[in-house]
Design a protein around this motif. Structure first.
Motif, short mmCIF file in Angstrom:
data_model
loop_
_atom_site.label_atom_id
_atom_site.label_comp_id
_atom_site.label_asym_id
_atom_site.label_seq_id
_atom_site.Cartn_x
_atom_site.Cartn_y
_atom_site.Cartn_z
N GLY A 227 36.17 28.21 30.65
CA GLY A 227 36.88 27.12 30.90
C GLY A 227 36.62 26.41 32.16
O GLY A 227 35.39 26.98 32.64
N VAL A 228 36.99 25.35 32.33
CA VAL A 228 36.46 24.50 33.61
C VAL A 228 37.81 24.43 34.26
O VAL A 228 38.93 23.76 33.73
CB VAL A 228 36.11 22.89 32.98
N ASN A 229 37.64 24.52 35.55
CA ASN A 229 38.89 24.57 36.68
C ASN A 229 38.80 23.26 37.18
O ASN A 229 37.86 23.27 38.15
CB ASN A 229 38.74 25.76 37.21
N LEU A 230 39.87 22.59 37.76
CA LEU A 230 39.93 21.47 38.30
C LEU A 230 41.01 21.73 39.53
O LEU A 230 42.14 21.99 38.97
CB LEU A 230 40.22 20.10 37.66
N THR A 231 40.66 21.74 40.81
CA THR A 231 41.63 21.89 41.78
C THR A 231 41.65 20.60 42.64
O THR A 231 40.60 20.16 43.02
CB THR A 231 41.26 23.09 42.61
N TRP A 232 42.94 20.34 42.86
CA TRP A 232 43.14 19.16 43.82
C TRP A 232 44.34 19.49 44.76
O TRP A 232 45.31 19.44 44.26
CB TRP A 232 43.45 17.89 42.83
N ASN A 233 43.95 19.35 46.07
CA ASN A 233 44.95 19.65 46.94
C ASN A 233 45.67 18.26 47.10
O ASN A 233 45.38 17.55 48.16
CB ASN A 233 44.44 20.08 48.31
N LEU A 234 47.04 18.13 46.72
CA LEU A 234 47.48 16.90 46.80
C LEU A 234 48.18 16.64 48.31
O LEU A 234 48.53 15.51 48.82
CB LEU A 234 48.54 16.69 45.75
N PHE A 235 48.66 17.73 48.61
CA PHE A 235 49.65 17.67 50.09
C PHE A 235 49.44 19.00 50.66
O PHE A 235 49.68 20.07 50.06
CB PHE A 235 50.73 17.37 49.75
N ASN A 236 48.98 19.15 51.93
CA ASN A 236 48.68 20.36 52.37
C ASN A 236 49.58 20.38 53.93
O ASN A 236 48.96 20.90 54.83
CB ASN A 236 47.43 20.73 52.62
N GLY A 237 50.46 19.67 54.02
CA GLY A 237 51.08 19.30 55.32
C GLY A 237 50.51 18.57 56.46
O GLY A 237 50.67 18.90 57.79
N PHE A 238 49.51 17.72 56.04
CA PHE A 238 48.98 16.84 56.80
C PHE A 238 47.64 17.42 57.57
O PHE A 238 47.26 17.18 58.78
CB PHE A 238 49.88 16.02 58.15
N ALA A 239 47.38 18.73 57.05
CA ALA A 239 46.21 19.38 57.78
C ALA A 239 45.10 18.77 57.75
O ALA A 239 44.34 18.81 58.53
CB ALA A 239 46.03 20.90 57.07
#
Length: 479
Positions: free
Chosen positions: A351-363
């Motif tokens: 498989g191919v895994n796509l990870t996108w952090n859309l919001f991390n508390g303005f870190a």
């Protein structure tokens, strides 16, 4: 000027002190017992010494303990590059396990077909007996990062930090070399000073013999002989104290070069006392070379670049990450099926895994602002260091010019002191002068010789200091 330097610093005694009392003034009676006449000054280096040249000192200085520690920092930074690169290479792992599972009696609610109403289901509570079974696993897993901006920037940052450590190591090597040069010339100065002081002792011995001969001839009082004897004793005290300084200088040089502190080093004459000193380079040339080649500036510029990459790493959280994964496994309750039967128990996943952090508390924004502050801090350090290096170059350049002029004046003073001693001795032999006048002339000559020696060696130290400020001690290593 060359002839003056050679005669002043390397000869056992100047020409003005070679003449003895005229034959007409020699006493008719024999001289006092030898016990009354002090012996000649002891040798400069009574123990076996280890000669060492300036070139050897410069080479060993660059391998000083401090410089070697800086090279270990380079090795650490090189290993950090490998660690950062490893995350971008394929990750392959193998696993195998064998075990057994025991389950006790248990009660559970299950859904079963309704025997009284076909097509419907009912729940009922059942109790199962205890049991046990074996479990075997065998597998491979492979993962590969396809795109991760943070990882790529971390690898680039590791390379920049490695290069910065290399420049810092060269800077440390230059510092160690300059200190080794200074300690070498300190030792050589003491050795040459001992030659000057030994010549002074010899002049005092000759003056004592003259005073004794004139006293026995009835031309001067006994106080002249006593004064000459006291002067000789003082000169020997100075010579003996300088011998102690010789040991200190030998020890300082030996330990800096990572050699036994008990090794009596002998600084080989580098020839600077027999050569006309070269003129100083132009100020503009010195500044331009310092800006281009000084390792510290290169290291600080790379630190700024590293801080910029840290900002890029922080901003990478705004961008998706893409990775590919695959695995192959074999599982089952029978070891023979799992480990020896290839047509059974096979499982494949990919498989191919796509990870996108859309919001991390303005870190991410906070980390970016912190990185920008680090960039500005690194820039301020670079700018301040550039100003300090330019100031160091200017100071070193001016110091070299001053030392060149001082060495020229010291050579003129030495010539005048030689003439003054010659005149005082002639007056004393003629009965028109006193031991005090001769002593003053002797001290003037000794001071002039030591001043010439000090200034000529200071010229070389100032020249190497300027070279170090310009980054020109070992220019081949700064690239």
């Amino acid at each position: 000027m060359n002839a003056l330097i050679v005669s002043a610093l390397l000869a056992a005694a100047p020409a003005a002190a070679q003449d003895s009392a005229p034959a007409a003034t020699q006493p008719a009676t024999p001289a006092p017992a030898p016990a009354a006449t002090p012996a000649t000054a002891p040798a400069v280096a009574p123990e076996a010494t280890s000669p060492i040249t300036l070139d050897e000192v410069r080479s060993l200085g660059r391998r000083n303990t401090n410089a070697l520690q800086a090279l270990l920092d380079v090795e650490t930074a090189e290993a950090d590059v490998g660690v950062s690169r490893s995350a971008l290479l394929p990750q392959l792992s193998f696993n195998a396990s064998a075990g057994k599972l025991w389950q006790g009696r248990r009660r559970a609610v299950v859904t079963v077909p309704n025997p009284t109403a076909p097509g419907t289901f009912v729940t009922q509570e059942v109790e199962t007996p205890s049991n046990d079974f074996e479990q075997y696993d065998l597998g491979l897993s492979l993962s590969q990062i396809l795109y991760d901006r943070a990882r790529f920037k971390q690898l680039e940052q590791s390379g920049v930090l490695r290069d910065a450590e290399k420049s810092q190591a060269v800077e440390e090597a230059d510092t160690s070399e300059l200190e080794a040069i200074r300690r070498f010339f300190a030792l050589f100065r003491t050795q040459a000073s001992l030659q000057v002081l030994e010549a002074t002792v010899k002049r005092s011995e000759e003056q004592l013999e003259r005073a004794r001969a004139l006293f026995q001839a009835g031309r001067v009082g006994k106080n002249e002989e006593i004064t000459a004897l006291v002067n000789l004793g003082n000169d020997r005290i100075t010579f003996t104290e300088t011998l102690a300084q010789l040991v200190t200088d030998q020890t300082n040089l030996a330990i800096w070069l990572a050699r036994p502190g008990t090794e009596p080093l002998l600084a080989v004459d580098p020839g600077v006392l027999t050569q006309e000193p070269a003129p100083a380079p132009g100020m503009d040339i010195a500044l331009a070379q310092a800006r281009e080649r000084r390792p510290l500036l290169q290291a600080l510029q790379l630190q700024v670049r590293s801080a910029e990459l840290q900002r890029a790493i922080a901003r990478a959280d705004y961008i998706p990450r893409l990775a590919a994964q695959g695995s192959y496994s074999r599982q089952g309750p029978d070891a023979e099926d799992v480990f020896t039967e290839p047509r059974l128990q096979n499982n494949f996943t990919a498989g191919v895994n796509l990870t996108w952090n859309l919001f991390n508390g303005f870190a991410t924004g906070a980390q970016t602002r912190r990185a920008e502050a680090a960039i500005r801090r690194a820039q301020l350090v670079l700018e301040q260091s550039a100003r300090e290096i330019e100031a160091n170059v200017r100071q070193a350049h001016r110091s070299l010019l001053a030392q060149l002029e001082a060495a020229r004046l010291a050579a003129d003073n030495r010539e005048a002191a030689v003439q003054g001693l010659r005149l005082a001795e002639e007056r004393f032999r003629a009965g028109a002068g006193s031991t005090l006048e001769v002593r003053d002339a002797q001290l003037s000559l000794t001071r002039a010789e030591l001043s010439l020696l000090e200034n000529r060696i200071d010229v070389e130290i100032a020249r190497f200091t300027l070279m170090r400020a310009m980054g020109a001690l070992s220019p081949g290593e700064t690239k």
